[in-house]
Enzyme design. Sequence first.
Site, short mmCIF file in Angstrom:
data_model
loop_
_atom_site.label_atom_id
_atom_site.label_comp_id
_atom_site.label_asym_id
_atom_site.label_seq_id
_atom_site.Cartn_x
_atom_site.Cartn_y
_atom_site.Cartn_z
CD GLU A 41 -3.03 -0.92 2.26
OE1 GLU A 41 -2.72 -0.28 3.28
OE2 GLU A 41 -4.10 -1.52 2.17
CD GLU A 101 -4.42 -5.87 2.83
OE1 GLU A 101 -5.04 -5.11 3.61
OE2 GLU A 101 -3.19 -5.86 2.71
C1 GAL Z 1 -4.44 -2.52 5.15
C2 GAL Z 1 -3.04 -3.09 5.26
C3 GAL Z 1 -3.03 -4.35 6.08
C4 GAL Z 1 -3.81 -4.15 7.35
C5 GAL Z 1 -5.20 -3.75 6.99
C6 GAL Z 1 -6.11 -3.57 8.18
O1 GAL Z 1 -4.41 -1.16 4.84
O2 GAL Z 1 -2.51 -3.38 4.00
O3 GAL Z 1 -1.70 -4.68 6.40
O4 GAL Z 1 -3.19 -3.21 8.15
O5 GAL Z 1 -5.17 -2.52 6.32
O6 GAL Z 1 -7.39 -3.18 7.78
#
Ligand code: GAL
Length: 618
Positions: free
Chosen positions: A144, A314
């Site tokens: 990110e 994610e």
């Molecule tokens: C994302 C990140 C992950 C985790 C997640 C939590 O932004 O890539 O590592 O922190 O958020 O929601």
Amino acid sequence: MTPRLGVCYYPEHWPEDMWAEDAREMVEMGLSLVRIGEFAWSRLEPREGEFHFEWLDRAINTLGSAGLKVVLGTPSATPPKWIVDKFPDMLAVDKEGRPRKFGSRRHYCFSHQGYREFAAQMASRLAERYADNDHIEFWQTDNEYGCHDTTLSYSDNARKAFRHWLKERYGNKPLNETWGNVFWSMDYETFDDVDLPNLTVTEPNPAHSMDFRRFTSEQVRNWDLAQVEAIRKHCSKPISHNYMGRITEFDHFRLGDHLDIATWDSYPLGFLEDRSDRDEEFKHTFSRMGDPDFQAFHHDLYRTVGKGRWGVMEQQPGPVNWAPYNPAPKPGMVRVWSHEAFAHGAEFVCYFRWRQPSFAQEQMHTALKRPDNTPYPVCDEIRHVATEIRNLTHARPKAEIGLVFDYRSQWAWEIQPQGQGFDYFKLVFEYYGALRQLGVNIDIVDLEKSGLSDYKALIIPGLFAFSDAMKEQLDNFKGHLILGPRTNSKDENFKTNLTSVSAQLGKPISLDMVESLRPGTVVELVNGGHFKIWNECHKTEAQTEELKADGYPAVIRNGKCVYMAGWPNSEKLLEVIETELTKAGCKTYKQPGYNRRQSIGMHEFQLNYEAQSAVIKG
Ligand code: GAL
């Protein structure tokens, strides 16, 4: 090819004797992809030169032998303490001149050459070791870029690199003239006189700020490229990066140029609370469903960034920990979000994360399994999705309508909003929302590079300055063109462009005056509707299709080109877009409320973002 499901997993957080059972359960749940490794530097190289790859070998082997394909992340988002001690000047510096500290993540400055090389070397080591490992399907660089406000850095290294960048860009061209430094006696003798545009008494020269934003974006790109080149020396597997929602500080299209796959991290409820312009009532209504258009916008955006190849790396499965409020999704929403991604052409959706840790920053962030290893109910929803997608064939959705998004325009209007309410993302997102109400497929277009021949209609709100490549694209475009306020109102050096969209309109248009409007102040249109936030007063030889109460044209037309001389209220925007799409021969499907429609291949998806169930008429 059938779309796939996967999960993010951190083997380094759990005893090794749990890994095999975890992997077995993932497969049993219908998952086939697992991403690992992206924060593991301190366990891979706890001290300089002391490498421990054996545990990662075993983790990859355990997951792979169970039938999972692995996405391997490079760990550069989390440089361990010893690296920071080695390079104390590698920390990013915020706008106030304060260095960011060690103790969380993303604490590096993109302009630090030493750390850039270290990160590339680590990527190279991983690629060399795992190049021929069949369990690995593709790579992810870092994690990110830009998250936690970490793109812009005002460090000494950034200053040095910026001066160098200016020398390269301008060479013998007169910088003072290009920027207009005669104003306020800002003339420079040499490039080494130029500082970073922070901590000035009042606003710096917008041309100076704009070049700093361009430079910064290129730094991110080059930083990533160093890792990509290091990986490609050893391994020909695809390389991806996981982008974020509404991060606009670097040009994702240009970074995506050198990657094979774009992925993004979709947290619908977190985003609604944390980075949405919607009002309180809207947030209240959608707090368990998320914004009905935010996810889709990014799906369409990252499909373009990935040149067609993209996925969700994610996916929020339950309450997160980082938004001002962290509600649980309404049961069924994880299923809706997953299908929505596939409806927009995702190759995969991976849930974040397998098991919730009982320690550290994300202990309040849910996962598929609780810290005691019992499953959250969302696991059943995911199993259900896994069964449903067996009959789905992955395809790229076809769109007749293109909506242009341009990162430079976001920077330009941040630098010079001219009115607190003027935000470029918000403007484009409102156009996107209107299109979504009409139930049409949309492509987000990179006007520098996307081919335009598929589109019957192209929509361009608020684009700061047409580059030569963009002008050429538009000259050759044969469809209907809808242009929004401020489009091409500057040149690339941030000088006012008095001819703005005359070339596209095919008739001269000249600006008498522009004004920004405070919340609640509007300019009425004679036939109903109003402009808010932004109002332009033009003279033109083109046809005035709608007039404003101030006597100036609101909607200007010549043939297939329409220009809106302000920021319309949502009903007016919908009306203008619908009329134009009909003229362009695009079929529309007006949606009831916040139901959303998207079609792909043989399939049509109806996605219900409302709190109550909906009946769909076939
Ligand atoms: C994302 C990140 C992950 C985790 C997640 C939590 O932004 O890539 O590592 O922190 O958020 O929601």
